[in-house]
Motif scaffolding. Structure first.
Motif, PDB file in Angstrom:
ATOM      1  N   GLU A 164     -12.557  54.194 -82.756  1.00 25.03           N
ATOM      2  CA  GLU A 164     -12.809  54.047 -81.323  1.00 25.03           C
ATOM      3  C   GLU A 164     -12.774  55.364 -80.559  1.00 25.03           C
ATOM      4  N   VAL A 165     -12.048  56.301 -81.110  1.00 22.44           N
ATOM      5  CA  VAL A 165     -11.820  57.555 -80.399  1.00 22.44           C
ATOM      6  C   VAL A 165     -13.122  58.303 -80.117  1.00 22.44           C
ATOM      7  N   PHE A 166     -14.102  58.092 -80.966  1.00 26.82           N
ATOM      8  CA  PHE A 166     -15.254  58.987 -80.950  1.00 26.82           C
ATOM      9  C   PHE A 166     -16.452  58.407 -80.192  1.00 26.82           C
ATOM     10  N   GLU A 167     -16.183  57.920 -79.020  1.00 27.87           N
ATOM     11  CA  GLU A 167     -17.258  57.286 -78.256  1.00 27.87           C
ATOM     12  C   GLU A 167     -18.347  58.267 -77.878  1.00 27.87           C
ATOM     13  N   ASP A 168     -17.955  59.508 -77.653  1.00 26.83           N
ATOM     14  CA  ASP A 168     -18.911  60.447 -77.094  1.00 26.83           C
ATOM     15  C   ASP A 168     -19.743  61.171 -78.148  1.00 26.83           C
ATOM     16  N   GLY A 169     -19.521  60.888 -79.431  1.00 29.30           N
ATOM     17  CA  GLY A 169     -20.244  61.612 -80.476  1.00 29.30           C
ATOM     18  C   GLY A 169     -21.491  60.871 -80.927  1.00 29.30           C
ATOM     19  N   TYR A 170     -21.928  61.232 -82.110  1.00 28.51           N
ATOM     20  CA  TYR A 170     -23.081  60.581 -82.718  1.00 28.51           C
ATOM     21  C   TYR A 170     -22.609  59.387 -83.527  1.00 28.51           C
ATOM     22  N   THR A 171     -23.452  58.378 -83.560  1.00 20.06           N
ATOM     23  CA  THR A 171     -23.163  57.279 -84.461  1.00 20.06           C
ATOM     24  C   THR A 171     -24.269  57.260 -85.504  1.00 20.06           C
ATOM     25  N   ILE A 172     -23.903  57.397 -86.738  1.00 20.44           N
ATOM     26  CA  ILE A 172     -24.894  57.495 -87.800  1.00 20.44           C
ATOM     27  C   ILE A 172     -24.752  56.274 -88.697  1.00 20.44           C
ATOM     28  N   HIS A 173     -25.863  55.594 -88.882  1.00 19.61           N
ATOM     29  CA  HIS A 173     -25.857  54.513 -89.872  1.00 19.61           C
ATOM     30  C   HIS A 173     -26.617  55.020 -91.068  1.00 19.61           C
ATOM     31  N   PHE A 174     -26.007  54.969 -92.174  1.00 19.35           N
ATOM     32  CA  PHE A 174     -26.578  55.587 -93.354  1.00 19.35           C
ATOM     33  C   PHE A 174     -26.563  54.571 -94.487  1.00 19.35           C
ATOM     34  N   LEU A 175     -27.753  54.163 -94.890  1.00 15.63           N
ATOM     35  CA  LEU A 175     -27.849  53.187 -95.969  1.00 15.63           C
ATOM     36  C   LEU A 175     -28.683  53.786 -97.088  1.00 15.63           C
ATOM     37  N   PRO A 176     -28.071  54.229 -98.141  1.00 15.99           N
ATOM     38  CA  PRO A 176     -28.839  54.856 -99.210  1.00 15.99           C
ATOM     39  C   PRO A 176     -29.669  53.829 -99.981  1.00 15.99           C
ATOM     40  N   ASP A 177     -30.861  54.225-100.370  1.00 18.66           N
ATOM     41  CA  ASP A 177     -31.632  53.412-101.310  1.00 18.66           C
ATOM     42  C   ASP A 177     -31.062  53.635-102.703  1.00 18.66           C
ATOM     43  N   SER A 178     -31.427  52.723-103.582  1.00 17.27           N
ATOM     44  CA  SER A 178     -30.998  52.932-104.975  1.00 17.27           C
ATOM     45  C   SER A 178     -31.529  54.256-105.504  1.00 17.27           C
ATOM     46  N   SER A 179     -32.712  54.619-105.026  1.00 18.03           N
ATOM     47  CA  SER A 179     -33.333  55.845-105.537  1.00 18.03           C
ATOM     48  C   SER A 179     -32.547  57.091-105.152  1.00 18.03           C
ATOM     49  N   LEU A 180     -31.749  56.970-104.114  1.00 15.67           N
ATOM     50  CA  LEU A 180     -30.931  58.122-103.732  1.00 15.67           C
ATOM     51  C   LEU A 180     -29.963  58.468-104.866  1.00 15.67           C
ATOM     52  N   TYR A 181     -29.424  57.414-105.471  1.00 15.29           N
ATOM     53  CA  TYR A 181     -28.485  57.665-106.568  1.00 15.29           C
ATOM     54  C   TYR A 181     -29.224  58.128-107.811  1.00 15.29           C
ATOM     55  N   THR A 182     -30.399  57.488-108.035  1.00 17.76           N
ATOM     56  CA  THR A 182     -31.094  57.846-109.274  1.00 17.76           C
ATOM     57  C   THR A 182     -31.633  59.268-109.217  1.00 17.76           C
ATOM     58  N   SER A 183     -31.822  59.789-108.039  1.00 14.05           N
ATOM     59  CA  SER A 183     -32.316  61.162-107.954  1.00 14.05           C
ATOM     60  C   SER A 183     -31.170  62.158-107.912  1.00 14.05           C
ATOM     61  N   GLY A 184     -29.995  61.671-108.208  1.00 14.38           N
ATOM     62  CA  GLY A 184     -28.888  62.604-108.369  1.00 14.38           C
ATOM     63  C   GLY A 184     -28.185  62.974-107.081  1.00 14.38           C
ATOM     64  N   ASN A 185     -28.507  62.295-106.012  1.00 18.18           N
ATOM     65  CA  ASN A 185     -27.786  62.585-104.766  1.00 18.18           C
ATOM     66  C   ASN A 185     -26.491  61.788-104.729  1.00 18.18           C
ATOM     67  N   GLU A 186     -25.667  62.149-103.784  1.00 22.22           N
ATOM     68  CA  GLU A 186     -24.335  61.558-103.754  1.00 22.22           C
ATOM     69  C   GLU A 186     -23.911  61.490-102.283  1.00 22.22           C
ATOM     70  N   PRO A 187     -23.709  60.269-101.797  1.00 17.82           N
ATOM     71  CA  PRO A 187     -23.357  60.119-100.370  1.00 17.82           C
ATOM     72  C   PRO A 187     -22.126  60.923 -99.996  1.00 17.82           C
ATOM     73  N   LEU A 188     -21.215  61.028-100.952  1.00 19.38           N
ATOM     74  CA  LEU A 188     -19.965  61.721-100.658  1.00 19.38           C
ATOM     75  C   LEU A 188     -20.196  63.136-100.132  1.00 19.38           C
ATOM     76  N   HIS A 189     -21.160  63.828-100.773  1.00 15.01           N
ATOM     77  CA  HIS A 189     -21.415  65.201-100.352  1.00 15.01           C
ATOM     78  C   HIS A 189     -21.927  65.247 -98.921  1.00 15.01           C
ATOM     79  N   LEU A 190     -22.740  64.250 -98.590  1.00 16.29           N
ATOM     80  CA  LEU A 190     -23.273  64.200 -97.227  1.00 16.29           C
ATOM     81  C   LEU A 190     -22.136  63.973 -96.243  1.00 16.29           C
ATOM     82  N   LEU A 191     -21.242  63.058 -96.630  1.00 13.87           N
ATOM     83  CA  LEU A 191     -20.124  62.767 -95.741  1.00 13.87           C
ATOM     84  C   LEU A 191     -19.256  64.006 -95.557  1.00 13.87           C
TER      85      LEU A 191
END
Lengths: 747, 155
Positions: free
Chosen positions: A182-209
């Motif tokens: 709740e604290v971060f009302e004034d920032g950006y809100t990002i919704h991030f839904l990876p496709d399966s292909s994101l994983y198969t191409s070797g990407n990793e949500p953790l790094h983005l986070l």
């Protein structure tokens, strides 16, 4: 139990390793509190350490540990919220609690049983501190924490629970109590839904986070509602989505840049502060679970035995392994300590099997020898010093030495862990003899070879106990002597001229020399009318079978005396000395080699044999002149060194290489300092060189060879023995004048 | 007594035969690590007579036992052609100084005979079995008995 299962045993093992680190952090924190330098953060660190241990213990069903940690934690929580005051008494209980926590952890690790009576005692103290509000604190905490056995047939289905009941791994729940989104009302809100292909191409949500976290303050929510039941689970599909609240000074493009590489592999919505982004689909767009025809290596959160990738976040994410539930990730630079109990040592480390390091150390030892051989061959070939090969060789030598130093540094560890163990010894020893003693440590960060640290533990424990038991006076005596009631034992470490110096100093009464001498005479260790110097009397403490405690306490009378301490230290290539100041205290100084693998030595020749004498044992070298040598008895000589007379010993004879020569004029004598400060002169034929040599152990085939400490390999590939000159002198026959009789030749 | 066990357990064994003080001895080839030429050993002070010293075996310190001296046949007069047999007994690695290595024999364990009881020779304890090869008598060396540690304990 679980440890029969391999992956489980591994997790369990790493939990215990982690526990040791947490216990160390706990000790540190308590020490800071004890020193009165604590701030809010300190108590938080202490609290978190206990909490993390409890969390992990819960996951492994270590009930006793959980129970104790819980109680301890409750009290610490009271301190944190200000309902319990952390005075000296409280901190003393905390220290004891920390010790017991360590005991319990080790008992659980070794499937051992901890000392129950002590636990109960400390438990009672803790409960007493909780006092009236004990009940509320306890209950409140029980809600927040549910010990949960970790089982492999875990059902992630979540029909009855939208949050999958993930294994409660260590640290997992550490963060759950922290403030949410709740604290971060004034920032950006990002919704991030990876496709399966994101994983198969070797990407990793953790790094983005992580990238996002570097930009500012983030709070991450993972939406696991799309997860099907385990049976319906397709491990190559992507089910997780994240909602990230980001407070940052960067503009939206910068935020979008983070997702630049995966823009076409995910569904992304970024809502800036204020306006919704028109280009993007609404945040609650259905997850496009497509492209599952592409073979995937791994999809997150679906392998039952392992937590989802987010939860696998290695400890370099400041230990905030986000659970699949709400896991805020505070911006590291702003509140580092909140997210990271270990943020004070953020340098990444690797755990390596000690055996591998030892192999490396051995190989480097070989390299050093090999390099010495090449140098010798080149020197023998008589090449000019400015030839390319000589210059290359110089560089090679430099590199070899650098490699050697670096490898040795891998084995070096700070003495801190050892000193922490000693603070416990002081606490236990002082309470046992009813004295108030405080341990001060200095130079915790001094690094010493791991083996030295391990083998120093026993002698040091003994010396610390001695300092508390014999060194420090009783409180009454101290007050009578005008000293503060609380005695101080100072344990310090430091590097001095290539050696490690460990000092154990107490501010007690000093050595009662009269009494020491009397006891030594009673025990026939010295003749009745012996005239001993002060330092000689002090050194009587190191004689076998000596014990001064006038009453046999729990600490003394174990049949282990200072002589054992001394021989343990000698075995490490160290020396121990005593300095006592009546009324002021006693200082034991241990001097140790930096490493057990190399040694600075003087290469000498005697009777055609090449030997190495450790440099630190030689106080000076001199060429013998006729007027220096005086006959003492029929068979022995002394030499005059300045104003004192020193026994002259023929090294060749003492080692059985030759008969006494009779005349030693023109020979070289090495002046060897004994433990008690006296000297002896060892005659050698010539000095070859002064160099670093690699220590090679002698086989135990004949037990110990008297006078020989180890062996080394010289540049020509030959083995040279490394002498223990102090031992040679101690076992010396001393004959330097007799003619050929009773001669024993070896070799 | 590992070498004895080896002899009993397998039907056929290979033996390395060598000359010591004019006599022919043999050891199970499985305990032999390598054979190398004699190089001058660094003497160890106060060591038993039969210990010639230590040599550098590729970075490890190897103890050299003069087998002839050990077997009571006097000190080996070392020349270039002397040989060191590096043996491993499961506990330690030791170099045996011998006169020369002769042959490798494959023998059936049934060909091995127990040595007769003879009191006069102290070296007898070091022979675990006897065999005949080309009309010569070959003594099977009881390695563990010949190694210094055993002796030091007994003494």
């Amino acid at each position: 139990m679980m440890d029969e299962d391999d992956p489980m045993a591994e997790i369990r093992a790493s939990f215990f390793v982690e526990c040791e680190e947490l216990l160390e952090a706990l000790q540190d924190g308590l020490q800071i509190m004890d020193d009165g330098e604590a701030d809010d953060e300190t108590i938080n660190v202490v609290f978190r350490a206990v909490h993390s241990i409890k969390g992990g213990a819960g996951a492994f069903g270590l009930e006793e540990l959980v129970r104790f940690a819980h109680q301890f934690e409750s009290v610490l929580d009271g301190v944190r919220s200000g309902t319990i005051e952390a005075d000296r008494n409280a901190i003393s209980v905390f220290f004891q609690s920390g010790d017991i926590l360590g005991d319990l952890v080790r008992a659980a690790r070794d499937n051992d049983v901890a000392d129950d009576s002590r636990i109960q005692g400390v438990m009672t103290s803790l409960t007493a501190m909780l006092g009236a509000d004990a009940q509320t604190v306890v209950e409140e905490d029980v809600d927040d924490f549910q010990p949960m056995g970790l089982s492999l047939d875990l059902d992630l289905g979540g029909d009855n629970n939208s949050t999958p009941s993930l294994p409660d791994l260590p640290d997992l729940d550490t963060m759950s109590a922290l403030p949410s989104t709740e604290v971060f009302e004034d920032g950006y809100t990002i919704h991030f839904l990876p496709d399966s292909s994101l994983y198969t191409s070797g990407n990793e949500p953790l790094h983005l986070l992580r990238l996002l976290r570097e930009m500012g303050e983030v709070a991450v929510t993972c939406d696991t509602s799309a997860l099907p039941s385990l049976s319906a689970l397709d491990e190559e599909k992507s089910y997780l989505s994240w909602t990230i609240h980001l407070t940052t000074d960067e503009d939206e493009d910068a935020v979008r840049d983070v997702f630049d590489f995966v823009a076409d592999l995910c569904t992304l919505t970024i809502t800036g502060p204020g306006k919704p982004d028109p280009d993007m689909p609404p945040p609650d767009a259905p997850p496009p679970l497509s492209k599952d025809d592409i073979p995937a290596t791994e999809a997150p959160a679906v392998t039952p035995a392992s937590p989802p990738p987010a939860a696998q976040a290695p400890s370099d994410v400041h230990n905030s392994k986000p659970a699949a539930s709400i896991a805020p990730m505070p911006a590291a630079p702003k509140k580092p300590a909140v997210s990271a109990p270990k943020s004070n040592k953020p340098r990444p480390t690797v755990r390596v099997d000690l055996e591998r390091i030892d192999r490396l150390v051995n190989l480097v030892g070989e390299l050093v020898i090999n390099q010495a051989m090449i140098s010798q061959s080149v020197a023998e070939a008589g090449l000019p010093a400015n030839s390319a090969i000589s210059e290359g060789l110089d560089e090679f030598m430099q590199l070899t030495r650098d490699i050697q130093d670096s490898v040795m540094m891998i084995r070096a560890q700070p003495v801190k862990s050892l000193f922490q163990r000693m603070s416990r010894i002081v606490r236990e020893a002082s309470s046992m003899v009813g004295k108030s003693v405080r341990l001060k440590t200095e130079g915790d960060a001094t690094e010493v070879d791991k083996t030295v640290i391990e083998r120093l533990a026993d002698p040091l424990t003994h010396m610390i106990r001695n300092a508390v038991d014999h060194g420090i006076e009783t409180p009454q005596d101290r007050v009578a002597a005008g000293k503060p009631e609380e005695g101080i034992v100072t344990l310090s470490a430091g590097h001095r001229s290539g050696r490690v110096i460990v000092e154990i100093a107490d501010d007690g009464a000093g050595i009662n020399r009269e009494r020491v001498l009397q006891i030594a005479i009673e025990k026939s260790l010295v003749p009745e009318n012996a005239q001993l110097s002060e330092s000689e009397i002090d050194n009587l403490l190191f004689m076998p079978g000596f014990s001064t405690a006038s009453k046999v306490s729990d600490l003394s009378g174990r049949g282990v005396g200072m002589d054992v301490v001394k021989s343990a230290i000698l075995a490490l290539g160290g020396r121990v000395t005593i300095q006592s100041n009546p009324g002021k205290g006693t200082v034991f100084t241990i001097s140790l080699p930096l490493t057990l693998a190399v040694l600075d030595g003087m290469v000498i020749d005697v009777s055609q044999q090449t030997l190495v004498v450790p440099l630190n044992t030689i106080t000076e070298t001199l060429t013998l002149l006729e007027q220096d040598i005086r006959a003492l008895g029929a068979q022995t000589n002394v030499i005059k060194v300045r104003d004192s007379f020193v026994p002259l010993l023929d090294l060749g004879f003492e080692l059985g290489f030759r008969a006494p020569l009779g005349s030693y004029v023109g020979f070289i004598a090495l002046l060897i300092a004994q433990e008690d400060g006296t000297h002896a002169a060892l005659v050698v034929d010539s000095i070859q060189d002064q160099r670093q040599v690699v220590i090679k152990g002698l086989q135990d085939t004949f037990g110990r060879v008297p006078g020989v400490a180890a062996a080394t390999i010289l540049g020509d590939g030959k083995i040279a023995l490394i002498l223990d000159p102090v031992d040679v002198v101690a076992n010396a026959n001393g004959r330097t004048r007799s003619l050929q009789s009773n001669l024993q030749l070896a070799g | 007594m590992t070498e004895t066990q080896n002899i009993i357990e397998s039907a056929e064994i290979e033996l390395l035969t060598f000359q010591v003080g004019g006599q022919e001895y043999a050891i199970d080839i499985m305990s032999v690590r390598e054979i190398r030429g004699w190089s001058k050993a660094t003497p160890l002070p106060h060591a038993p007579n039969f210990v010639r010293g230590v040599i550098n075996l590729r970075g490890t310190v190897l103890t050299i036992v003069d087998l002839a001296e050990r077997l009571g046949m006097g000190r080996t007069d070392t020349k270039e052609r002397n040989v060191i047999i590096v043996v491993h007994t499961g506990v330690e690695t030791v170099g045996l100084l011998v006169d020369a290595v002769s042959d490798i024999l494959a023998v059936n364990k049934s060909e091995l005979q127990p040595p007769p009881e003879m009191a006069a020779d102290t070296e007898q304890a070091f022979v675990s079995a006897l065999m005949i090869a080309d009309e010569r008598m070959v003594r099977i060396l009881a390695l563990s008995a010949a190694l210094p540690s055993e002796n030091v304990e007994a003494a």
